[in-house]
Design an enzyme around this catalytic site. Structure first.
Site, PDB file in Angstrom:
ATOM      1  N   THR A  88       0.873  -1.173   0.000  1.00 23.34           N
ATOM      2  CA  THR A  88       0.000   0.000   0.000  1.00 23.34           C
ATOM      3  C   THR A  88       0.909   1.222   0.000  1.00 23.34           C
ATOM      4  OG1 THR A  88      -1.616  -1.192   1.323  1.00 23.34           O
ATOM      5  CG2 THR A  88      -1.871   1.202   1.198  1.00 23.34           C
ATOM      6  N   LYS A 163      -7.920   1.427  -3.084  1.00 20.31           N
ATOM      7  CA  LYS A 163      -7.570   1.005  -1.711  1.00 20.31           C
ATOM      8  C   LYS A 163      -7.743   2.158  -0.711  1.00 20.31           C
ATOM      9  CE  LYS A 163      -5.139  -1.032   1.650  1.00 20.31           C
ATOM     10  NZ  LYS A 163      -5.399  -2.269   2.324  1.00 20.31           N
ATOM     11  N   LYS A 238      -1.810   4.984   8.636  1.00 23.80           N
ATOM     12  CA  LYS A 238      -1.011   5.064   7.402  1.00 23.80           C
ATOM     13  C   LYS A 238      -1.933   5.262   6.186  1.00 23.80           C
ATOM     14  CE  LYS A 238       1.546   2.295   4.112  1.00 23.80           C
ATOM     15  NZ  LYS A 238       2.175   1.051   3.693  1.00 23.80           N
TER      16      LYS A 238
HETATM   17  P1  NAD Z   1       6.138  -5.704   7.328  1.00 22.29           P
HETATM   18  O1  NAD Z   1       6.831  -4.551   7.937  1.00 22.29           O
HETATM   19  O2  NAD Z   1       5.832  -6.910   8.157  1.00 22.29           O
HETATM   20  O3  NAD Z   1       6.970  -6.226   6.033  1.00 22.29           O
HETATM   21  C1  NAD Z   1       7.698  -5.410   5.176  1.00 22.29           C
HETATM   22  C2  NAD Z   1       9.011  -6.131   4.900  1.00 22.29           C
HETATM   23  O4  NAD Z   1       9.772  -5.377   3.938  1.00 22.29           O
HETATM   24  C3  NAD Z   1       9.903  -6.268   6.139  1.00 22.29           C
HETATM   25  O5  NAD Z   1      10.171  -7.644   6.370  1.00 22.29           O
HETATM   26  C4  NAD Z   1      11.176  -5.489   5.771  1.00 22.29           C
HETATM   27  O6  NAD Z   1      12.375  -6.070   6.279  1.00 22.29           O
HETATM   28  C5  NAD Z   1      11.134  -5.557   4.255  1.00 22.29           C
HETATM   29  N1  NAD Z   1      11.935  -4.531   3.603  1.00 22.29           N
HETATM   30  C6  NAD Z   1      12.004  -3.202   3.891  1.00 22.29           C
HETATM   31  N2  NAD Z   1      12.853  -2.579   3.046  1.00 22.29           N
HETATM   32  C7  NAD Z   1      13.307  -3.534   2.198  1.00 22.29           C
HETATM   33  C8  NAD Z   1      14.205  -3.500   1.089  1.00 22.29           C
HETATM   34  N3  NAD Z   1      14.794  -2.380   0.687  1.00 22.29           N
HETATM   35  N4  NAD Z   1      14.482  -4.677   0.453  1.00 22.29           N
HETATM   36  C9  NAD Z   1      13.887  -5.833   0.860  1.00 22.29           C
HETATM   37  N5  NAD Z   1      13.014  -5.915   1.896  1.00 22.29           N
HETATM   38  C10 NAD Z   1      12.746  -4.778   2.547  1.00 22.29           C
HETATM   39  O7  NAD Z   1       4.806  -5.120   6.681  1.00 22.29           O
HETATM   40  P2  NAD Z   1       3.502  -5.933   6.209  1.00 22.29           P
HETATM   41  O8  NAD Z   1       2.496  -5.970   7.310  1.00 22.29           O
HETATM   42  O9  NAD Z   1       3.930  -7.211   5.558  1.00 22.29           O
HETATM   43  O10 NAD Z   1       2.927  -4.938   5.111  1.00 22.29           O
HETATM   44  C11 NAD Z   1       3.469  -4.837   3.799  1.00 22.29           C
HETATM   45  C12 NAD Z   1       2.592  -3.918   2.975  1.00 22.29           C
HETATM   46  O11 NAD Z   1       1.261  -4.433   2.936  1.00 22.29           O
HETATM   47  C13 NAD Z   1       2.489  -2.494   3.527  1.00 22.29           C
HETATM   48  O12 NAD Z   1       2.511  -1.582   2.450  1.00 22.29           O
HETATM   49  C14 NAD Z   1       1.151  -2.497   4.243  1.00 22.29           C
HETATM   50  O13 NAD Z   1       0.565  -1.206   4.305  1.00 22.29           O
HETATM   51  C15 NAD Z   1       0.349  -3.420   3.361  1.00 22.29           C
HETATM   52  N6  NAD Z   1      -0.783  -4.081   4.035  1.00 22.29           N
HETATM   53  C16 NAD Z   1      -0.620  -4.654   5.264  1.00 22.29           C
HETATM   54  C17 NAD Z   1      -1.705  -5.262   5.885  1.00 22.29           C
HETATM   55  C18 NAD Z   1      -1.562  -5.907   7.241  1.00 22.29           C
HETATM   56  O14 NAD Z   1      -2.578  -6.263   7.830  1.00 22.29           O
HETATM   57  N7  NAD Z   1      -0.353  -6.110   7.749  1.00 22.29           N
HETATM   58  C19 NAD Z   1      -2.950  -5.286   5.241  1.00 22.29           C
HETATM   59  C20 NAD Z   1      -3.085  -4.737   3.976  1.00 22.29           C
HETATM   60  C21 NAD Z   1      -1.983  -4.123   3.382  1.00 22.29           C
END
Ligand code: NAD
Length: 292
Positions: A88, A163, A238
């Site tokens: 997102t 979204k 966010k």
């Molecule tokens: P998270 O923080 O658990 O995962 C993100 C991952 O990206 C981390 O493991 C981090 O180490 C990795 N990362 C960061 N920079 C990086 C780079 N340069 N290279 C490689 N890896 C890198 O977050 P999440 O909960 O998995 O969410 C991911 C996305 O999904 C976000 O944009 C969030 O808004 C969206 N989202 C999350 C949810 C939820 O319920 N968690 C629901 C819908 C959408």
């Protein structure tokens, strides 16, 4: 079966990558910190995960990180491959990454999700996608593995637009539902009666009917689990901020979205909202009186 690079193996990315591998795809994964899920081959870098892949999927925290990763992988991706971003992010970053990919002879799809960690694990996410038809058709079988529904919303950025509009409605209706429960309490109205009426009347919404913020009322929800997320208040904040950024960019008047953003900002940054479900707005209102 496709060759897939998966970058960002966090709470959402890990189960999504695992499901693709389980379905028989060849998945190379990379994350700066998180462990590689079962069935996925660990790549040494983002470039290594992207090299030779038919589709590269990113699931990253925000637009700035997405742009940084795109700058690394777009030059090494094979011509005609699809860059599928499921994070997102702001609409502008989604469009910038899509133009960069297209200029390099690739195709791009922005496909943020709803459904959270449970949906990611169960393969029941909803995807809202933006990008060219050909690219959407290529990634559709992957979306079908990771989710149960995908809607092709239009050109680049349309997925992110859908979204944030959805989540702006969600944030505002959750606030409205919680303040109404707190008002009902003060008026001496039983919460179950309030639910019975509203859930079958014109005040109904997903926040009331499917995710009721009052413990012990309606179907099971995070309220019944001490407000453990679920969908954390900081993630709602966010998405609300992204909605307000987008509204400012196109000069759209969104007063309810703006107010919901302010309330979630105080809740997360000044009160005890961080790490709690976004429906914990109800105990917040319970404690308050008019004007403070
Ligand atoms: P998270 O923080 O658990 O995962 C993100 C991952 O990206 C981390 O493991 C981090 O180490 C990795 N990362 C960061 N920079 C990086 C780079 N340069 N290279 C490689 N890896 C890198 O977050 P999440 O909960 O998995 O969410 C991911 C996305 O999904 C976000 O944009 C969030 O808004 C969206 N989202 C999350 C949810 C939820 O319920 N968690 C629901 C819908 C959408």
């Amino acid at each position: 079966m496709m060759k897939i690079g998966f970058i960002g193996l966090g709470n959402m990315g890990a189960p999504m990558a695992h499901n693709l591998a389980k379905a028989g795809h060849e998945v190379a994964g990379f994350d700066l910190a998180a462990p590689t899920p079962e069935g996925v081959t660990k790549a040494a870098s983002a470039e290594a995960a992207a090299t030779g892949a038919d589709v590269v999927i990113t699931m990253l925290p925000n637009g700035a990180i997405l742009r940084a990763v795109a700058a690394e992988i777009v030059p090494v991706m094979k011509k005609g491959a699809v860059f599928l971003d499921c994070s997102t992010v702001d609409v502008e970053s989604a469009r910038a990454v899509a133009s960069q990919a297209e200029a390099a002879g690739l195709m791009a799809v922005d496909a943020p999700v709803s459904g959270g960690i449970t949906g990611a694990a169960a393969g029941t996410l909803t995807f809202m996608a933006g990008g060219p038809d050909t690219a959407f058709e290529i990634v559709r079988p992957l979306l079908d593995v990771m989710g149960q529904k995908s809607v092709h919303c239009g050109a680049a950025g349309a997925g992110q637009a859908a979204k944030i509009c959805n989540n702006m409605i969600l944030g505002a209706t959750m606030v409205a539902t919680c303040e109404a429960f707190a008002l009902a309490d003060k008026l001496g109205l039983d919460r179950t009666k309030m639910f019975d009426v509203v859930s079958t009347s014109s005040g109904y919404s997903w926040s009331m009917n499917a995710y009721c913020p009052a413990p012990g009322v309606g179907p099971k929800s995070p309220a019944d689990n001490g407000y453990r997320p679920g969908f954390a208040a900081e993630l709602m904040l966010k998405d609300l901020r992204l909605s307000q950024e987008a509204a400012a960019a196109v000069d759209a008047d969104t007063p309810m979205g703006a107010r919901a953003t302010e309330l979630y900002a105080s809740f997360v940054e000044e009160e005890d909202g961080r790490g709690r479900d976004f429906s914990a707005m109800l105990p917040r209102f319970e404690k308050r009186s008019r004007g403070r």
